[in-house]
Design an enzyme around this catalytic site. Structure first.
Site, short mmCIF file in Angstrom:
data_model
loop_
_atom_site.label_atom_id
_atom_site.label_comp_id
_atom_site.label_asym_id
_atom_site.label_seq_id
_atom_site.Cartn_x
_atom_site.Cartn_y
_atom_site.Cartn_z
N ILE A 518 -13.84 3.66 -2.81
CA ILE A 518 -14.61 2.46 -2.50
C ILE A 518 -13.94 1.22 -3.05
CG2 ILE A 518 -16.84 1.37 -3.02
CD1 ILE A 518 -17.91 4.41 -2.94
N ASP A 519 -13.37 1.34 -4.24
CA ASP A 519 -12.73 0.20 -4.90
C ASP A 519 -11.52 -0.28 -4.10
OD1 ASP A 519 -12.87 -1.62 -6.94
OD2 ASP A 519 -11.94 -0.36 -8.45
N ASP A 520 -10.62 0.65 -3.75
CA ASP A 520 -9.45 0.27 -2.96
C ASP A 520 -9.85 -0.31 -1.62
OD1 ASP A 520 -6.45 1.13 -3.77
OD2 ASP A 520 -7.90 2.36 -4.85
#
Length: 785
Positions: A518-520
């Protein structure tokens, strides 16, 4: 079976190339983009112009197989020479080790292969042709804003040129990912276990491990950290494999410290598993991991999907290893590492039954009893299912999840299940592990736990764009092209909890289709929005899929974890086996902030789901004003992530939560004008915001303060001055301290590109302002708490 067992293990598939019921080769599917070949690794982030030699039939992929370094280049850099792929027509006997493994490994500059020569340097880049053949001049850099102090602009310009010079021709950036010597020690132990350890690799690994030892004979898990028992034990054993005598001064200091701190018996479970593989520890004195775990459905507590993806990928192969209990002949004894060699397995008192520890300790005793009576057919079926699970998750490049530990244990498990070293699954897995090696100028060999090209590339693109590089600059367009090619459009393990969600997102690594994160995905979307691409429809499609996937991965509490939704069960962390770090993936403030920031820039600040994320962030603010940083160290990272996200979503800079954050950042600024935070803050909150100044942490604090409207404040002025004063002539910064996080406190990371991308981002935002205007307002923007 090639392993010697305790007699109770089933020899499922022993002696054959593949176990009955297991596929003969991985179904990896079609390659995804130019980085899909199962082959050699790319040069690290500082790679200079590349030259191809030998076979001209095709270009080397973005990752080339690099052998030991050659002599330093003329500019003082490191030279890597490597052969890409096998020589045409070469054959290998069944069971023989793949290239680079074992004494039969061929020289990497052998005729017939493609050779890539790369000088890895930190020399000042200066104007001239870049690595894609485009002439770079001062025209690439924006004009300084009116009234800009020349020194600040020049620092940003130097950093911009340096970062442009580091880009690979394919469009990506990647810095070294430094962790600790357990990666290197376990690599040697794996080779010893498989019978493929060679002298050159051993010598190079030992050189690196010795170089990390401290005066007291110990090893730490981060720069400047305290001694760590398990790391010291594993490093000591690796040096014994390399031939270091136990009575040598550096070895005797290490063993004395180990004995004084409890010896092998006090080490973590993972360390004792490695020692059990050679009979240095008894399997009976390790927690039981039954392979029948793979049969538990997702709704049953402690099923494999209750674990974070990194733990899940490790635990499944270890269930096979635990069931078979292999023991290879030990090349030497380790009596000197026991606190008392007469009682190497001291009895541990059980915790009270009414405690979680006591309950799980007794459950482990019951599992040891179950092991003796487990139905043979059920156990064999469980191991076969675990084997299929492992093979199905092997990536296109041969690795598992793009990270080294699961790959190591997967190779061991499959080998025990009958896969010989010449099998395509094993060969690809071993070759993938070779790509985690970084060869240094002095001949030392460091193993990366992971590689971070997608993360590094989106952060580099954001830094360059925020520093004023024009949005259609060729470097940014190449970066966008590469990132678009890395989009993941098939389902992975995340679909267990979100079965109806359409795929779309990005992973951290070159290859990790099973576990996009999710972060990337949030940061890639933010990067793509900064770039003017010649095919806008392609960009819009990828962004739409990424945004939709991220929204679908929101947890029930309104926040976001890294890889899974609602991965919050407290039970896995209570297991006796799980003493090595975080094994679940609950939502965190830093990831949630990046998603909120992305949604705000997509015009979704007023979306109910964004507002739930914002409300969760407000609820997570610490009393002193900061936010916890799960994936970066620590409160400085969390606060540097949350404040810009809140402001982007329309929260007024005067909001009480933002004012508390500003006051805290100002209060922990160091005398030299920078910011720093030690890893100890994960164990002791009194360390929050305390530590030697680092470029990345200084930049995180500045990014928060700038977004909060503090550009003209004294803290920002001193912080910017610190970045300018500590920059080197070539546009780089030094950062020996670890500012990245794998597991809070237990596994720390030094991302070597952080020291470049974040200072440039902060300088750029100081010079040119925030990249986007706020896209919407939250009800709390008016100032409600």
């Amino acid at each position: 079976m090639t392993a010697t067992t305790d007699g109770s293990a089933e020899g499922a598939g022993a002696g054959s190339e593949s176990t009955p019921g297991l596929p003969a080769a991985p179904g990896v599917g079609p390659a995804r983009g130019p980085a899909a070949e199962v082959g050699p690794p790319a040069p690290p982030h500082a790679a200079r112009p590349l030259v191809e030699y030998g076979d001209a039939s095709g270009a080397a992929g973005p990752r080339a197989d690099y052998g030991p370094p050659g002599p330093p280049g003329a500019d003082g850099g490191r030279v890597r020479v490597g052969r890409v792929g096998d020589r045409p027509g070469t054959t290998r006997a069944p069971g023989a080790a793949p290239p680079g493994f074992g004494p039969e490994a061929r020289p990497r500059d052998e005729p017939g292969g493609r050779v890539r020569v790369s000088v890895l340097a930190d020399a000042p880049p200066g104007p001239g042709p870049d690595r894609a053949g485009t002439a770079r001049t001062a025209a690439d850099l924006p004009e300084p804003p009116a009234g800009t102090r020349p020194l600040v602009y020049e620092a940003a310009a130097r950093a911009t040129r340096n970062l442009l010079d580091r880009q690979d021709p394919e469009g990506w950036w990647k810095g070294d990912l430094e962790t600790n010597v357990t990666m290197d020690a376990e690599d040697l132990l794996l080779r010893q276990f498989l019978g493929i350890r060679d002298e050159a690799t051993t010598r190079a690994a030992a050189l690196f491990i010795r170089g990390e030892q401290r005066e007291d004979g110990t090893w730490a898990t981060f720069h400047g950290g305290p001694p760590e028992l398990s790391a010291t034990i594993e490093a000591y054993v690796a040096l014994r494999l390399a031939g270091d005598a136990p009575d040598a001064p550096h070895m005797s200091r290490a063993s004395a410290w180990i004995r004084a701190h409890g010896g092998i018996a006090a080490a973590r479970v993972f360390t004792r598993i490695w020692l059990a593989l050679f009979g240095w520890w008894n399997w009976e004195h390790l927690p039981e991991l039954p392979p029948e775990l793979v049969f538990l459905p997702p709704w049953v507590p402690l099923n494999i999907y209750d674990f974070g993806c990194w733990a899940r990928q490790t635990i499944v192969p270890l269930t096979v290893v635990s069931a078979l209990r292999p023991v290879r002949p030990a090349p030497f004894a380790l009596d000197e590492l026991h606190a008392d060699a007469r009682t190497p397995h001291p009895v541990r008192r059980l915790a009270p039954l009414t405690s979680w520890d006591g309950a799980f300790q007794r459950m482990d005793k019951a599992l040891h009893v179950y092991r003796r009576f487990a139905p043979r057919r059920l156990r064999k079926a469980a191991m076969a299912t675990a084997g299929r699970w492992i093979v199905e998750r092997q990536e296109n490049d041969g690795c598992w999840g793009g990270i080294q530990p699961p790959a190591v244990y997967s190779v061991i498990a499959l080998h025990l299940l009958g896969y010989d070293l010449g099998h395509p699954v094993m060969r690809a897995g071993l070759e993938s592990l070779e790509r985690f090696a970084v060869w240094r100028a002095d001949g030392a060999r460091m193993i990366e736990a992971c590689q971070s090209p997608v993360w590094d590339t989106c952060l580099a693109a954001i830094a360059l764009a925020d520093a004023g590089l024009r949005p259609d600059h060729p470097a940014l367009v190449r970066a966008a092209d590469w990132m678009l090619g890395e989009e993941i459009v098939r389902t992975g393990d995340w679909a267990v909890r979100r079965p109806g969600l359409a795929p779309g997102g990005w992973a951290f690594e070159f290859h990790n289709d099973t576990y996009p994160d999710i972060d990337d995905t949030a940061e890639v979307v933010l990067a793509l929005r900064r770039i003017k691409h010649p095919d806008p429809a392609r960009v819009e499609g990828a962004i739409a899929r990424g945004v939709s996937w991220n929204l679908g991965m929101q947890s029930r509490n309104g926040a976001w974890g890294a890889f899974d939704a609602d991965n919050t069960s407290p039970l896995p962390n209570k297991l006796p086996f799980c003493d090595f770090g975080e094994v679940i993936d609950p939502p965190s403030a830093d990831v949630t902030a990046h998603v909120v920031e992305m949604l705000a820039f997509e015009g979704r600040a007023k979306d109910a789901r964004t507002r739930r994320g914002i409300d969760w962030l407000f609820s997570e603010q610490e009393a002193f004003g900061g936010w916890f940083g799960r994936w970066g160290t620590n409160y400085v990272y969390g606060t540097g992530s949350v404040v810009p996200a809140l402001v982007a979503a329309g929260i007024a800079p005067g909001h009480p939560a933002i004012r508390r954050a500003v006051r805290w950042l100002e209060s922990v600024q160091n005398e030299d004008g920078g910011w720093g935070e030690d890893q100890r803050s994960y164990k002791d909150p009194s360390w929050a915001g305390k530590g030697a100044s680092t470029p990345s942490q200084t930049a995180w604090a500045l990014m928060a303060l700038l977004s909060a409207g503090e550009r003209e404040g004294k803290a920002v002025e001193r912080g910017i001055a610190h970045l300018v004063e500590t920059q080197k002539e070539d546009g780089t910064w030094d950062e020996p301290y670890f500012t990245g996080t794998g597991f809070p406190w237990d596994f720390s990371i030094n991302y070597h590109l952080y020291r470049q991308v974040f200072p440039l981002t902060a300088l750029g935002r100081y010079l040119y302002g925030e990249p986007f205007a706020p896209a919407g307002a939250h009800p709390a923007a008016a100032g409600e708490a």
